[in-house]
Design an enzyme around this catalytic site. Structure first.
Site, short mmCIF file in Angstrom:
data_model
loop_
_atom_site.label_atom_id
_atom_site.label_comp_id
_atom_site.label_asym_id
_atom_site.label_seq_id
_atom_site.Cartn_x
_atom_site.Cartn_y
_atom_site.Cartn_z
N PHE A 167 -4.10 6.90 -2.97
CA PHE A 167 -3.14 7.27 -3.76
C PHE A 167 -2.67 6.09 -4.56
O PHE A 167 -2.87 4.98 -3.99
CB PHE A 167 -2.17 8.01 -2.89
CG PHE A 167 -2.42 9.46 -2.49
CD1 PHE A 167 -2.24 10.55 -3.01
CD2 PHE A 167 -3.19 9.58 -1.17
CE1 PHE A 167 -2.68 11.93 -2.60
CE2 PHE A 167 -3.58 10.46 -0.68
CZ PHE A 167 -3.38 11.91 -1.33
N CYS B 81 0.98 -1.28 0.13
CA CYS B 81 0.12 0.07 -0.17
C CYS B 81 0.68 1.44 0.19
O CYS B 81 1.56 1.35 -0.95
CB CYS B 81 -1.01 -0.14 1.31
SG CYS B 81 -2.37 1.09 0.89
N HIS C 93 -3.85 -5.27 0.03
CA HIS C 93 -3.47 -5.92 1.36
C HIS C 93 -3.71 -7.25 1.19
O HIS C 93 -4.48 -8.04 1.58
CB HIS C 93 -4.31 -5.43 2.41
CG HIS C 93 -3.96 -3.94 2.73
ND1 HIS C 93 -3.57 -3.70 3.89
CD2 HIS C 93 -4.37 -2.62 2.26
CE1 HIS C 93 -3.11 -2.45 3.97
NE2 HIS C 93 -3.68 -1.74 2.84
N GLU D 239 -2.65 -9.25 3.75
CA GLU D 239 -2.98 -9.88 4.76
C GLU D 239 -4.35 -9.88 5.18
O GLU D 239 -4.72 -10.62 6.05
CB GLU D 239 -2.05 -9.00 5.95
CG GLU D 239 -2.66 -7.93 6.46
CD GLU D 239 -2.93 -6.61 5.51
OE1 GLU D 239 -3.55 -5.76 5.56
OE2 GLU D 239 -2.14 -6.72 4.49
#
Length: 380
Positions: free
Chosen positions: A314, A269, A354, A356
């Site tokens: 972003f 990220c 992500h 995770e």
């Protein structure tokens, strides 16, 4: 209790507070996840934002201490269509309302979240004010326009750890900052991959996933300099998620630039955005961002489509990267934006989403083992 939400463009939404009186300000965004509200509330990437849940009923399974992703709530306010005050879940230790009240976070319901989400999709994420005391639309809109913009704001300093820590018994085990001067700080050197994680707002489940992949993780403050990290001689560097605009974080970009070519690097990220900047690219603000657990991403190497969890406003502009040094590895199938990049020469890779999860699918959990493999090969 009556409340009013006012956007900077002049649109207002009537609502009520289920956490009592108060005011809140920030950038309004929406999340499409059906569950996982506690993980969302405690995700540091949401610092400075008021989160709208698109799923209409929230609070039905209460809250549980094991489900947090950091040491506190980071959202500025929580906006739902309907709050369920009587949770039904054997794991629940309390209600969502009490959880928010304890942290002095405003919770709002009876708001047309569908209309708000459609407006944000059309006009973009924007600044807003919520108040139970100032119910004058003109006054609240004027106040919303005075809120600092997300663009150009360094928010990492508000969420990064103040002291370094290891992960022990499923929680941070803090060490003295002076310990970073000692290369023997590692407790499992040689038996686990030693990883320095630069904390820009790291989620706890990222650390768990790294540990499950055979890593010993040392989380350090965002302003830890490259020389200190080099002195620790880790096997790899992890660049975490986090809030805000990556462009103002020049001090972090310089640190990353100094570490590249010395250690394998993996970013998630905001970590990917900062890696992109360190490699000479540029970043851009996405109109309304990607937040939820259902984003389709294509893995260019395997051809497979992965359903991913995302939370970012972003992104790296692929057109600004040197194609001879950096290649695209993942792409978003909704809008074909950049979701993953890799530089094989310097053993660096990153993804925008992500892997995770927490909350979300686990299609991309293999990336943590991929990082472990890169570190293993680097030792050979």
């Amino acid at each position: 209790m009556k409340a009013l939400l006012a956007l900077e463009d002049g649109r207002t939404f009537s609502c009520t507070s289920f956490t009592g009186p108060g005011e809140a300000q920030g950038e309004v965004v929406f999340n499409t996840s059906m569950t996982g509200y506690q993980e969302i509330l405690t995700d540091p990437s949401y610092y400075g934002q008021m989160v709208t849940m698109t799923y209409p009923l929230i609070g039905n399974y209460g809250v549980c201490p094991e489900d947090v992703e950091s040491d506190r709530i980071h959202v500025a306010a929580f906006i739902v269509k309907e709050y369920q005050q009587f949770p039904s879940n054997f794991r629940s230790k309390g209600t969502l309302a009490d959880y928010l009240i304890k942290s002095h976070i405003l919770g709002i319901e009876d708001l047309d979240t569908r209309a708000l989400t459609r407006h944000i999709r059309k006009s973009g994420a924007m600044r807003a004010m919520i108040s139970t005391t100032d119910l004058d639309p003109e006054s609240l809109v004027a106040r919303a326009r005075l809120i600092p913009s997300m663009e150009g704001s360094d928010l990492v300093g508000y969420v990064t750890t103040r002291k370094p820590y290891f992960w022990k018994d499923n929680s941070p085990d803090y060490v003295d900052a002076k310990s970073l001067e000692d290369p023997s700080i590692w407790r499992h050197k040689g038996t686990k991959h030693s990883v320095v994680a630069l904390d820009f707002g790291i989620k706890y489940n990222i650390i768990r996933c790294l540990e499950n992949a055979g890593c010993e993780v040392l989380v350090v403050p965002a302003k830890t300099d490259a020389q200190t990290i080099k002195h620790l001689n880790p096997d790899g560097i992890f660049l975490s998620n986090g809030p805000g605009d990556p462009e103002p974080l020049t001090y972090i970009v310089e640190t990353i630039r100094e570490l590249l070519e010395h250690f394998p690097v993996f970013g998630i990220c905001l970590g990917m955005q900062l890696l992109g900047l360190a490699m000479g690219g540029k970043t851009m603000k996405i109109k309304f961002g990607h937040r939820g657990g259902n984003q389709p991403v294509k893995n260019i190497d395997t051809g497979k489509v992965e359903i991913t969890s995302q939370n970012h406003g972003f992104a790296v502009d692929l057109n600004t990267l040197d194609k001879n040094k950096c290649r695209l590895t993942h792409i978003n199938l909704n809008e074909y934006s950049l979701e993953g990049l890799k530089n094989d020469t310097i053993r660096a890779f990153a993804v925008q989403y992500h892997p995770e999860a927490s909350p979300g699918p686990h299609d991309a959990a293999y990336l943590f083992n991929q990082f472990a493999k890169v570190m293993e090969n680097a030792k050979a």
